[in-house]
Design a protein around this motif. Structure first.
Motif, short mmCIF file in Angstrom:
data_model
loop_
_atom_site.label_atom_id
_atom_site.label_comp_id
_atom_site.label_asym_id
_atom_site.label_seq_id
_atom_site.Cartn_x
_atom_site.Cartn_y
_atom_site.Cartn_z
N LEU A 1 0.83 -1.20 0.00
CA LEU A 1 0.00 0.00 0.00
C LEU A 1 0.86 1.25 0.00
CD1 LEU A 1 -2.72 -1.10 2.60
CD2 LEU A 1 -2.91 -1.08 0.11
N HIS B 1 2.43 1.82 -3.46
CA HIS B 1 1.48 2.29 -4.49
C HIS B 1 0.72 3.54 -4.07
CE1 HIS B 1 2.11 -1.13 -7.14
NE2 HIS B 1 1.98 -1.94 -6.12
N GLN C 1 -1.41 4.02 -1.48
CA GLN C 1 -2.81 3.72 -1.16
C GLN C 1 -3.01 3.60 0.34
OE1 GLN C 1 -3.01 0.02 -3.54
NE2 GLN C 1 -4.69 1.00 -4.63
#
Length: 210
Positions: A44, A47, A49
């Motif tokens: 996460l 990326h 996120q």
């Protein structure tokens, strides 16, 4: 025979449900599976996120949906006492149970149930000690070698394009999510759709970037 690499993190209820349903979904196909623990939080972060449990409305929806899915699919699931939690101790324990850091199905099943059955605290020290004694890992979970192996698994997943769990890799193709099991099943069955549509989908140009 096709080989499936199952990237997982015990923190994910969808990974648990996919783990439980995989044998049924792939019944009748010739395949082998390697279970590869990775740190979802690192994916996460890479990326850019947030996790589902870090967005309040999505967190509530996630818990409601997984409880419904488990009931519908006949899988025993109770939410842990707190979530999200730090899964490193469980991931390292799994890695420590096998020389190459690839735990067998029994080890993964034990750790998934540690989290997702009973409604207990997944990080409780006494429970962690008990599950570790039960699994009797080959190596010390807190050793530098085990920590490095878990990081290597995670780095490999990122390099291959994995962005979430559960992810199944076959022939370099990534199938993400519990709901990807039917798609994976079709691929293993030799569906001709994958010969053209798979690459065509990746060729769509982005229209807007934020």
């Amino acid at each position: 025979m096709k080989h499936i690499t199952f990237y997982l993190d015990f923190i994910s209820p969808y990974a648990y449900l996919a783990f439980e349903k995989l044998p049924e979904a792939l019944m009748g196909h010739s395949y082998s599976v390697s279970y590869k623990p990775i740190l979802l939080a690192a994916l996460l972060k890479h990326h850019g996120q947030l996790g589902p449990a870090e967005i309040a409305p999505k967190r509530d929806w996630t818990y409601r949906q997984v409880l419904w899915l488990a009931r519908r699919q006949g899988v025993e699931l109770q939410l842990p006492a707190s979530h999200p939690f730090n899964p490193l101790a469980l991931l390292r324990l799994a890695v420590a149970c096998e020389a190459q850091g690839l735990p067998n199905r029994y080890v993964c099943e034990t750790l998934f149930k540690h989290v997702w059955q009973g409604g207990f605290d997944a990080t409780d020290a006494q429970r962690l000690q008990a599950v570790s004694q039960h699994l009797a890992p080959q190596r010390a979970p807190d050793s530098d070698a085990v920590k490095a192996q878990l990081k290597a698994h995670t780095d490999e997943a990122i390099a291959r394009g994995v962005f979430g769990v559960p992810t199944f890799e076959v022939d370099g193709k990534l199938f993400w999510g519990l709901d990807a099991l039917p798609m994976l099943q079709d691929y293993l069955a030799g569906d001709a759709w994958f010969a053209t549509a798979w690459s065509a989908a990746a060729a769509v140009a982005p229209g807007v970037r934020r």
